[in-house]
Structures are given as C-alpha cells and as structure tokens.
Design a protein around this motif. Structure first.
Motif, PDB file in Angstrom:
ATOM      1  N   UNK A 135      53.846  34.520  55.455  1.00 55.59           N
ATOM      2  CA  UNK A 135      53.892  33.133  55.322  1.00 55.59           C
ATOM      3  C   UNK A 135      53.943  32.879  53.687  1.00 55.59           C
ATOM      4  N   UNK A 136      54.250  31.502  53.341  1.00 54.85           N
ATOM      5  CA  UNK A 136      54.453  31.231  52.032  1.00 54.85           C
ATOM      6  C   UNK A 136      53.159  31.278  51.402  1.00 54.85           C
ATOM      7  N   UNK A 154      49.650  37.222  47.401  1.00 56.40           N
ATOM      8  CA  UNK A 154      50.008  38.531  47.335  1.00 56.40           C
ATOM      9  C   UNK A 154      50.685  38.613  46.034  1.00 56.40           C
ATOM     10  N   UNK A 155      50.938  37.481  45.465  1.00 57.73           N
ATOM     11  CA  UNK A 155      51.889  37.486  44.018  1.00 57.73           C
ATOM     12  C   UNK A 155      51.001  38.559  42.980  1.00 57.73           C
ATOM     13  N   UNK A 181      38.894  33.628  57.164  1.00 55.92           N
ATOM     14  CA  UNK A 181      38.704  34.479  58.098  1.00 55.92           C
ATOM     15  C   UNK A 181      40.100  34.356  59.177  1.00 55.92           C
ATOM     16  N   UNK A 182      40.878  35.532  59.528  1.00 55.89           N
ATOM     17  CA  UNK A 182      41.916  35.159  60.188  1.00 55.89           C
ATOM     18  C   UNK A 182      43.225  34.786  59.571  1.00 55.89           C
ATOM     19  N   UNK A 183      43.073  34.510  58.127  1.00 56.28           N
ATOM     20  CA  UNK A 183      44.320  34.067  57.317  1.00 56.28           C
ATOM     21  C   UNK A 183      45.518  35.375  57.169  1.00 56.28           C
ATOM     22  N   UNK A 228      47.814  41.662  56.008  1.00 58.89           N
ATOM     23  CA  UNK A 228      49.163  41.600  55.867  1.00 58.89           C
ATOM     24  C   UNK A 228      49.474  41.482  54.562  1.00 58.89           C
ATOM     25  N   UNK A 229      48.551  40.748  53.745  1.00 61.62           N
ATOM     26  CA  UNK A 229      48.755  40.367  52.363  1.00 61.62           C
ATOM     27  C   UNK A 229      48.650  41.767  51.747  1.00 61.62           C
TER      28      UNK A 229
END
Length: 587
Positions: free
Chosen positions: A85-86, A92-93, A107-109, A113-114
C-alpha cells in the motif's frame, strides 16, 4: 583441470561420477548447459579465482550439481515486486535506498511486508553488482521464525529461504553456518545467532549483507538483540574498518482461583465474554495471561461454565519445556491458531508467546488478565482488535500494581505518539547532524564500555574469581555477584554474557515480588558446556534477565591463585552484597 568452458556432455558426467539423480536429469542438464556455464562463472567470481584455473576438487560434480540445482530452483520463480500500500511504500522508501532505519508503525500495519520489499530490493541490488547478497532476519522465538519464514518463501520465491531455531539445529542437525553458501535469506532466532558468534561458527556479521531485527524494541540492556548490536558497533568503530563493508541494519518493530461466583474478576470476565463473544458468532477473543498454569485453569473454567462452553476455549502457550509440564508442540500451536481463525475456538488463552508478531487477524476482544508489561506490548495488544466495536480490557483487583502499571503504560503511549513524528522530522531536516550525533553517541558508549572493562581488569587483583569447575574458564569476579531475597545469587556484570551461553525457556516458577525462573545457563566454552545455573527474570518493573548461578558448578579462586569448590555460600571467602529492587530501578 576443469574450466567453465568445458563441453558438458554425457562422457564428462560419467567421468565425474555424478549422482544418480543428476544422471536421471541429464537431458535437462544438457539442455541448459549455457545457463549452467554462466552460473559456474559466477561461482568462480565468488571464490575470487580465474574460472579457467579452478582445480577439479573445487569445480567438480558437487559444484556442477549445486549450480544446476540453483538454476532449476530459479527457473519459473519470478522475482515480482512485493505489492505494498502507499503508506507501506513510504515506510520502505529509505530502507530500499540502502539506509539503516528503524521502522515504527502500528501493530498489524504490515511491517513484515515492508521488510520483505526492503530485502527484495537489497538482494536485487547486491546480486546485480556481484556483491555479497545474504539477508539474516532475526526474531524473538521459534513460532515467529517459522511464521516469517513461511511468508518470505511466499513473497520472495526467487530467493532461497531457510529457518534456523534451536530445535531445527538440535532435531534435524541442520546448522546456520552449513547453509551460508546455499541460501539467500536466513530467518533465525536471536539465540541461535548469538551462540554461533560466541562459538566462532559464524566468524563475523560481515558474512551477511543485511540484518533485520523483528520487534526491535527488545534491543535494550542484556537482551540477545543488544548482544548482536554490540558486535556490530564494535566492528564499526574498530580503526581501519570499511564501514561500507558492514551489513546494513533494519529494525522492525501464576494465580490461584476457584469456580465460585464470589471471584469478582471471573464474574466480570464471564459477563464480558457473554456479551461480546457468545452473542456474536463471528467474534473472536484473546485472553493474555502470565503463566501456562493460569492459561490451563482459565481454559477449564470457560469450558466448564454452562453459558460459556460454547466458546470452546483453547490455550496457546510456549513449546520450550516438556509437554508434561504444560507446553505445546509446534503442531498443536498451528492447530490452535487455525481452529481460532476458522471459528472452532472462539477464544484462546495465550501466554507471552502470542503477544508479539504472531498473525492473529480475526479478533475483536483482547483481555489482559492480571498481566501487563510495558507501553509497547500495550500498543501491540490494542492493535490486535481490528474490527469495529472492538474492546481492549485489563482485569485485575482494584488498587493492584497491575492497574497502576497499565495507567503508566497508557501515559507513556500518549507521550510517545506525538514525539515520534517530531523526531522523524528532526532527523529528515538534519541528516548530517543526526548521523554525526549518532556516531558520537556510539563512540562514547564504546569508550565507556572499554573503560569499565579496564576498571574491572585492574580491580581483579583484589577480587575472588569464579571459574567454571569443569574447564577453569573465568566467568566473573565476586563483586559481579549479588544476592537476591537472601537466597539466590545472580551475576550482574553484562560482560559475563560473553562467557556464558543462555538457553531461554518458559518460566517454571514465578515469585509474587516480580521474579520468574526458567531456562538454562551454560559455560560458553565449546568443549565444556557445563551447566552453571538457570535464568532469573525481573518482570515487574523491567524485563531483565540475569544468570542465577549454582555454587557447586564453580571453582572459587583467591588472589594468590589457590582455590576450591564450595557447596554453601556462607563458606565462600568473600562478601556478596545484596541486590534490592531499588537497585533494579537503577539498571
């Protein structure tokens, strides 16, 4: 001599006595000989040798087969971008740009995945530049290791992932250092990495190009994460060190009761379960407790209460002790979570193993029953209630320290929320200043650590030494030992961790004063491994582990070199100071 421009044909394969499996796959092997030649050339570069000068023993059947297996593994494994997601892309940038970062998000964001995306970009960049491309992802416990390893295998199929925990190494005889050349991503428990560094099986953190710490708020005091980070800082500050060659870092962020209705805590919790879970078939709940004994008792209470038994309560506890003492096997843990997600169990009673990182999505009620820790865990618990009309509750006796601690955690969280964006803005606006200040802080910390080591070395002249009874390795001095509760003796010198090997375990006994005992302490000498004691954890104020030692495992050595072993502390020729809870607050 065998070079990479050899004609790969059936005669060569026969001459090299390939495995039956390789012979069976020969038609495919021959079909991809050009690709295999490229892989062999890459192998030659990795060992820093001319591809045409590799001797038979270095480029024989084993290397051909390894190259072939890697090619076949990669064939059909597309390296598609991890979808984010954005807001996750923003998280992650900087990590994707190669910066060392701390990722802080609710939590749970989707922090994992990042992390997956950062790891993917890093591995692509390193391989494109023919540089070392090895990622080590460090986690707190075995359940998290397998969970994250499964996710990486799914999200990053083009890269080979391997999970290493204490049980994997013990039961399967598979060790981290044996797979360094054949895997790209290593998901390991922190203790596995600490032990490998202590024993020299992993010689340096530079054997990895990227280190990711899951739940990095643990990096304090004597935690295993901190041991690893000190190794990193010491390498970084060593004169002549090429900082660019260091791995990059990413940081991811007992009670007695009966069934009588007079117990007000159980009455209140029963009402809550009835109103939230029984009344709604789609609801799920987690009850967090301190000990497995309490978890088992609450499961029995719920399943034996007429209006609550429909919930089919289940426990979810650790797997670090024998099942006869109340632990769960990995299979039972997996089944419990699957049944919870599917609705067979509408409520699970969990010890701390379920509090951090485990993927428990369908939940709209979290109850912390006589159990709180700090503001970080509080934030994580609240993050588990993901649906509308969700509830987060703490149940304890009125006036107890638990409620006071929960209120303190709430205040800390309120202070933390506005500080974080200001801190991020400060760092973004003053990048060079921040980096210089960080380097100064790290340098000062190392200098103070070195000074303390020197002070201790000089003081050893007048101190009694405690040595391992089996191998005579130095463990600590007498003033590094403190007596707690007038009975137990703990080592308070953090440097002693370098001479010890700790195997953490679920607590087997909990003191009402805020102490719990569990796990084992061993001599770190690889050829010795004598058991020296157990682990004592202070949990009421701060979660800090100390080695609690057994006197009979030591030889006590006087300044003149004479020494002997003792069975009782009163006969030891030195005075051991008391350790109070006031001292603990100063740690």
């Amino acid at each position: 001599m065998i070079a990479t421009d050899i004609d790969i044909n059936e005669n060569n394969l026969v001459d090299m006595k390939p495995s039956l499996e390789l012979m069976r796959l020969f038609p495919v092997f021959a079909q991809f000989r050009d690709e295999i030649r490229v892989l062999l050339e890459t192998y030659a570069k990795e060992v820093d040798k001319d591809p045409r000068s590799l001797p038979d023993k270095e480029l024989g059947t084993k290397e051909l087969l390894t190259a072939f297996e890697r090619y076949m593994y990669m064939k059909g494994k597309e390296d598609n971008d991890v979808e984010l997601f954005e807001y996750q892309k923003e998280l992650a940038r900087e990590g994707c740009e190669g910066e060392s970062v701390v990722i802080m998000a609710p939590t749970n964001s989707g922090k994992t995945y990042v992390g997956s995306r950062i790891m993917q970009v890093h591995l692509r960049r390193q391989k494109a530049q023919a540089l070392l491309a090895k990622v080590i992802f460090v986690v707190e416990n075995e359940a998290l290791a397998f969970q994250q390893g499964k996710l990486f295998a799914k999200k990053l199929p083009a890269y080979r992932t391997k999970v290493f925990t204490g049980s994997v190494q013990r039961d399967k005889q598979q060790y981290l250092w044996d797979f360094l050349a054949s895997r790209d991503i290593f998901v390991v428990t922190a203790q596995v990495l600490v032990n490998a560094l202590k024993t020299g099986q992993i010689q340096s953190l530079t054997q990895f190009s990227l280190i990711v710490f899951d739940e990095c708020h643990h990096s304090n005091q004597q935690h295993r994460y901190n041991e690893i980070l000190w190794k990193y800082i010491e390498m970084k500050l060593q004169p002549g060190t090429d900082v660019a060659g260091l791995p990059q870092k990413r940081m991811m962020f007992s009670e007695c009761f009966d069934d009588e209705p007079e117990n007000p805590k159980l009455v209140k919790m029963g009402q809550i379960l009835q109103d939230v879970l029984v009344a709604d078939n789609t609801s799920r709940g987690i009850i967090s407790v301190k000990t497995r004994e309490l978890a088992k008792a609450l499961v029995s209470w719920i399943n034996e209460t007429d209006n609550l038994k429909i919930l089919h309560a289940s426990e979810f506890v650790g797997q670090n002790v024998a099942t006869s003492k109340g632990s769960m096997t990995k299979c039972k843990q997996k089944d419990a979570l699957e049944y919870f997600k599917g609705g067979r169990h509408k409520v699970i009673i969990a010890t701390s193993v379920a509090e951090e990182g485990l993927d428990i999505r369908k939940c709209n009620l979290v109850i912390r029953y006589e159990h709180v820790t700090n503001e970080i865990v509080r934030r994580q618990s609240i993050g588990r209630v993901r649906t509308d009309f969700s509830r987060y509750l703490v149940i304890s006796e009125e006036g107890s320290w638990i409620l006071d601690k929960e209120e303190e955690n709430h205040r800390c969280e309120e202070l933390m929320n506005p500080i974080v964006p200001h801190l991020q803005a400060f760092i973004d606006d003053r990048v060079n200043l921040w980096e210089n200040e960080l380097l100064t802080i790290q340098t000062e910390m190392k200098e103070e650590r070195d000074r303390e080591k020197e002070r201790r070395r000089l003081n050893m002249v007048n101190q009694v030494q405690f040595q391992c009874l089996n191998c005579s390795a130095f463990i600590c001095r007498s003033d590094d030992i403190k007596c707690i509760m007038g009975v137990h003796h703990i080592i308070t010198d953090p440097d002693a961790d370098e001479r010890l090997r700790l195997e953490r375990d679920a607590p087997y006994f909990v003191e009402p004063e805020g102490l719990e005992y569990g796990g084992q302490v061993y001599c770190a000498n690889v050829s010795c491994q004598l058991k020296l004691g157990v682990i004592c954890t202070f949990f009421k104020y701060k979660y800090i582990d100390f080695p609690l030692i057994s006197l009979k495992a030591f030889r006590v050595v006087n300044p003149d070199g004479t020494g002997k072993s003792y069975k009782v502390w009163k006969n030891v020729p030195c005075k051991i100071a008391d350790f109070t809870f006031d001292d603990l607050r100063d740690v």
